[in-house]
Design an enzyme around this catalytic site. Structure first.
Site, PDB file in Angstrom:
ATOM      1  CE  LYS A   1     119.776  23.562  -4.097  1.00 48.49           C
ATOM      2  NZ  LYS A   1     119.271  24.784  -3.408  1.00 48.49           N
ATOM      3  CB  THR A   2     125.185  23.906 -10.299  1.00 46.27           C
ATOM      4  OG1 THR A   2     124.455  24.769 -11.189  1.00 46.27           O
ATOM      5  CG2 THR A   2     124.759  22.467 -10.494  1.00 46.27           C
TER       6      THR A   2
ATOM      7  CB  SER B   1     122.560  20.350  -3.145  1.00 44.70           C
ATOM      8  OG  SER B   1     122.102  21.666  -2.928  1.00 44.70           O
TER       9      SER B   1
ATOM     10  CD1 TRP C   1     133.126  33.682  -2.419  1.00 44.42           C
ATOM     11  CD2 TRP C   1     133.984  35.756  -2.448  1.00 44.42           C
ATOM     12  NE1 TRP C   1     134.454  33.557  -2.142  1.00 44.42           N
ATOM     13  CE2 TRP C   1     135.023  34.820  -2.169  1.00 44.42           C
ATOM     14  CE3 TRP C   1     134.308  37.111  -2.505  1.00 44.42           C
ATOM     15  CZ2 TRP C   1     136.332  35.207  -1.947  1.00 44.42           C
ATOM     16  CZ3 TRP C   1     135.618  37.504  -2.316  1.00 44.42           C
ATOM     17  CH2 TRP C   1     136.612  36.559  -2.025  1.00 44.42           C
TER      18      TRP C   1
ATOM     19  CE  LYS D   1     118.486  30.451  -4.245  1.00 43.16           C
ATOM     20  NZ  LYS D   1     118.186  29.253  -5.075  1.00 43.16           N
ATOM     21  N   GLY D   2     122.566  28.936   0.402  1.00 45.75           N
ATOM     22  CA  GLY D   2     123.722  28.724   1.257  1.00 45.75           C
ATOM     23  C   GLY D   2     123.428  27.977   2.537  1.00 45.75           C
ATOM     24  NE  ARG D   3     117.011  26.367   3.507  1.00 42.52           N
ATOM     25  CZ  ARG D   3     116.336  26.476   2.365  1.00 42.52           C
ATOM     26  NH1 ARG D   3     116.797  25.874   1.289  1.00 42.52           N
ATOM     27  NH2 ARG D   3     115.225  27.171   2.314  1.00 42.52           N
TER      28      ARG D   3
ATOM     29  CE1 TYR E   1     120.260  22.137   2.926  1.00 39.60           C
ATOM     30  CE2 TYR E   1     121.855  21.783   1.151  1.00 39.60           C
ATOM     31  CZ  TYR E   1     120.683  22.361   1.626  1.00 39.60           C
ATOM     32  OH  TYR E   1     119.934  23.163   0.807  1.00 39.60           O
TER      33      TYR E   1
END
Length: 889
Positions: free
Chosen positions: A621-622, A719, A824, A840-842, A844
């Site tokens: 999660k990084t 995350s 990106w 990916k990129g949710r 929250y």
């Protein structure tokens, strides 16, 4: 009571002066007698009888020598299991602090080699003169259980501050000291050891060494007859003292007839190793008057370590010995066994069983070479098979082929079946469960086809090799378990296929005798609870060096040690080995190309160029998946094939996949092309906080580059929680984020597991430090996760420079920001973008203020430690870390 005192005071005033003086004199006289009683009578009861290491008066009547005296010891404080030890447990870590003269000093290396052979933890330090002493305590616990000085003078001449610090530590924690005094041309012939009631007489030649049978530190060492002959060298030091704290351990005579004048005419035996019982200053010591070149010093040194640590760092008395006779039918004519040799083999086995219970020669066979010698040698083969039930048997390959050369398991199985048919036709047992591959081929590095064929044809459970992890140094050989087969370490014994005749032994026959009588072979048994020795058919014909070697070895061990030797069948031996060393069950795969011997017995169809040169280790999660995508866009970089189970991650070094072996791992990378630009990489985000991944990765990929991405640990924790909710984790759905991160020790197990996965990976300094234990800081690049999210092209420029790639790509031209996704993506032709998937990129909800406050405080110290570590590594602080450090002020 008060009235009595008043009347007594009046009476004293009425006494004349003469009477008062007389009473005072009587009082003083009684006091002197009482003091004398306690100083002389009680002290004699508490101290050892006799006169220490050199006095002759008061010696025990049952002693053969006036210097050999019974002892009482000052209790070792805080040492569990030691004399007078603390039964509640030790207050020190089981680590030895070794002060050496230099990194390359011979004696220092010998000390370390023995500690490593015994699997004892240690730390070496260059002996401080006026420098700082290493930190000795951690809170209320001592960091070391024993101190060893390669040069005892460095201890004696410590500056007052460090000497007081070390002595106080030794007294408080019950820590002993071992020291060596090695004389040189500048040493005084006689001198007092500074600060001790002990005199040293140096540069002597000694002979006829004997062991004091009443020395309290003896455990493995057995006292017996004197060892006749000169001791090696003429630079020995002997000790002299009249203080009862010193007890001789080893004694010897001077080679010349002259005695040392100050030691008197009765000093026929001079102490060359003494034990300080601690009666002088509360610290027990063992002092050696030379180095460890003399084999008996090694033996006493092992006992000294055991005694001064209260047996915490001690080898047991049990020794298991198995002698393999490889290639019992393989040998050139003239080197094989004849009828008298076979009879001698059986007779020696019977003789050895009186000293080593259950001793049995273990015979390895390749049936194709049966009856391949002269007529006399063929008769020897026949006689051997007539005694088939007297020995143990194990298979090689039918034609003595090297398994790693064959990649078809069925071919290997066919060869094994031929050998099995031969065994069944001649009554050779086929259920021993043990096999050895010719030249150790296919055992390590692992050739999985061999393992599978072994299990299928023979039901093999145990094998052995001298190649894991490397042939040399032998003290590092270990065992492991792979694919259900236990692999035990095998030892050499100085006998090889070409060592046939005693007079032709390399270097002279004396070299073989030195190996046996206190040399490398003796030390192998001394320092290894289990020894499997490799010998060959040729060692049992002609001069029968194999029989001579092991008969002599057993006799020598029984003369000088208290070891209890026995033999077990291989399967039971493996069970015993891994019960003693359970941590060795899991293998540690090495790079086969780093060892020429390994490369020679590794399949030519395999190449180390197939291993990755770059690992992206996380944490989770990084932004590691985004980085994986960006790296894959570079023409010089090639990622691994995807996994059906874990998608783009292989997850090899941190979990069960590791036990599938390096062949399985390599299958995830393409065969390299002929270009030099192949640069393989893999990304597994859970490597970062794994307790085992760093060591495993460094063993297989010692030259790899490592990349880690760090974001604010609070954001990472949040995350992960949201990630689990998105994947319908019932615990994450049931509890709020604040409930998860603040859960107490009594919370449900599954809640604690989720809490750990949220919080523990954010201990960045702890995990980075683990990786730095195995990789140099120059091999590790720390990326700012926040910058990767906002300025990925700049980050990619940094990575290309770090990897020194041949082609440099302008990522500003091939990356584009996708406003819908919010991050990106790869820019395609026509202005389209290729982005990561929906997971990916949710977006929250924002973290609640209470959780933010809790996590800022929770990670405060961790972030401070991270800043120190990054500074030490010479790497810039991520932007988020600088912001967090501002809040901690």
């Amino acid at each position: 009571m008060l009235g009595c005192v008043t009347r007594l005071r009046r009476l004293v005033r009425l006494l004349p002066l003469q009477t008062s003086l007389l009473l005072l004199f009587l009082f003083c006289t009684v006091s002197v007698f009482i003091s004398a009683y306690f100083l002389y009578g009680v002290k004699r009861e508490l101290e050892p009888s006799g006169g220490g290491v050199s006095g002759a008066e008061g010696a025990s009547a049952d002693s053969d020598d006036p210097r050999v005296t019974p002892s009482r010891l000052l209790p070792l404080r805080g040492v569990s299991g030691g004399p007078g030890g603390d039964p509640g447990g030790a207050r020190t870590d089981p680590v030895v602090l070794v002060f050496v003269e230099s990194q390359y000093s011979q004696l220092g290396q010998e000390i370390v080699a023995i500690l490593e052979s015994g699997r004892f933890k240690y730390r070496t330090e260059i002996s401080p003169g006026k420098g700082d002493m290493p930190t000795l305590t951690d809170k209320d616990r001592g960091r070391f259980t024993l101190v060893i000085y390669e040069n005892i003078l460095k201890y004696v001449n410590l500056d007052a501050w460090n000497r007081e610090l070390l002595d106080k530590y030794c007294v408080e924690y019950g820590v002993g000291i071992i020291g060596f005094f090695k004389a040189n041309e500048n040493s005084l012939l006689s001198a007092q050891l500074k600060g001790f009631p002990l005199f040293l007489h140096s540069n002597l030649g000694l002979k006829d060494c004997t062991v004091n049978p009443k020395s309290p530190l003896l455990f493995i060492t057995r006292s017996g007859q004197p060892l006749p002959g000169p001791l090696p060298g003429d630079d020995w030091t002997v000790f002299q003292s009249n203080h009862s704290t010193y007890e001789p351990v080893l004694l010897a005579k001077t080679q010349s007839a002259e005695s040392i004048a100050s030691m008197g005419q009765n000093a026929a035996l001079l102490p060359s190793v003494v034990q300080d019982l601690g009666l002088h200053d509360g610290i027990q010591r063992v002092l050696f008057g030379n180095n460890l070149v003399f084999w008996l010093h090694k033996l006493v040194f092992v006992d000294a370590v055991a005694f001064l640590t209260g047996k915490r760092l001690s080898l047991s008395l049990e020794r298991y010995i198995l002698v393999d006779v490889d290639d019992i039918f393989v040998g050139k004519e003239g080197t094989r066994m004849k009828v008298p040799d076979v009879k001698a083999l059986l007779e020696t086995q019977r003789e050895l069983r009186t000293h080593v219970p259950n001793f049995t020669f273990n015979l390895g066979f390749s049936g194709k070479f049966f009856h391949a010698g002269s007529d006399e040698e063929d008769l020897g083969d026949d006689l051997l098979l007539s005694f088939v039930k007297e020995f143990w048997w194990f298979p090689h390959m039918w034609s003595h082929m090297q398994p790693h050369l064959f990649h078809n398991q069925s071919v290997l199985a066919e060869q094994m079946l031929l050998n099995k048919k031969f065994a069944m036709e001649h009554g050779i047992p086929t259920n021993m469960g043990y096999a050895v591959a010719p030249h150790h081929s296919g055992v390590y590095p692992v050739h999985i086809q061999l393992y599978d064929a072994w299990k299928k044809v023979w039901g093999i459970k145990v094998t052995s090799t001298e190649e894991y992890p490397h042939l040399k140094p032998a003290r590092f050989r270990r065992g492991f378990i792979h694919s259900g087969i236990s692999v035990l370490p095998r030892q050499t014994c100085g006998l090889f296929t070409h060592t046939i005749f005693y007079k032709d032994y390399p270097g002279s026959p004396n070299e073989l005798d030195k190996l046996i009588n206190g040399g490398e072979l003796f030390q192998t048994v001394l320092l290894n609870p289990i020894s499997i020795f490799m010998t060959h058919l040729s060692n049992y014909g002609n001069d029968r060096l194999g029989l001579y070697t092991f008969k002599s070895l057993v006799m020598f061990l029984q003369t000088w040690t208290n070891l209890k030797m026995q033999t077990l069948p291989p399967v039971q031996l493996a069970q015993k080995y891994f019960s003693l060393f359970p941590s060795e069950r899991d293998p540690l795969w090495q790079d086969p190309c780093e060892d020429k011997r390994h490369k020679d017995i590794w399949s030519k169809e395999k190449t180390c160029d197939r291993f990755p040169k770059l690992l992206v280790i996380g944490p989770q999660k990084t932004g590691t998946t985004a980085l994986y995508l960006f790296l894959g866009m570079h023409p010089d970089l090639t990622s691994n094939y995807p996994s059906k189970e874990t998608f783009e991650e292989i997850q090899f070094f941190n979990g069960h996949n590791y036990h599938r072996g390096i062949d399985w791992y390599m299958e995830y990378f393409p065969l390299p092309s002929n270009t030099s630009s192949d640069y393989y990489f893999e990304k597994s985000a859970n490597y970062f906080d794994s307790e085992v991944a760093a060591q495993r990765a460094a063993a297989l990929l010692p030259k790899a580059k490592i990349i880690t991405i760090l974001i604010n640990p609070a954001d990472r924790a949040y995350s992960w929680y949201q990630h689990q909710r998105a994947h319908d984790d019932p615990v994450a759905l049931k509890y709020s984020f604040h409930d998860v991160i603040t859960a107490g020790h009594n919370a449900p197990v599954r809640l604690r597991v989720l809490q750990n996965r949220c919080l523990v990976p954010g201990w960045y300094a702890v995990h980075l430090d683990r990786w730095l234990n195995f990789y140099h800081s120059s091999q590790l690049l720390v990326l700012d996760g926040q910058m990767l999210k906002t300025e990925p092209a700049s980050i990619m420029d940094k990575i290309q420079k770090y990897l020194a790639l041949v082609n440099v790509i302008n990522y500003h031209k091939i990356l584009a920001f996708d406003p819908k996704k919010g991050f990106w993506c790869q820019l395609l032709e026509g202005g389209k973008t290729k982005c990561l998937g929906k997971s990916k990129g949710r977006r929250y909800p924002d973290m609640d203020p209470e959780s933010q406050t809790f996590l800022r405080e929770y990670y405060r110290d961790h972030n401070i430690e991270l800043s120190k570590l990054l500074y030490k590594m010479g790497q810039p602080l991520p932007s988020w870390l600088r912001e967090e450090l501002v809040h901690t002020r």
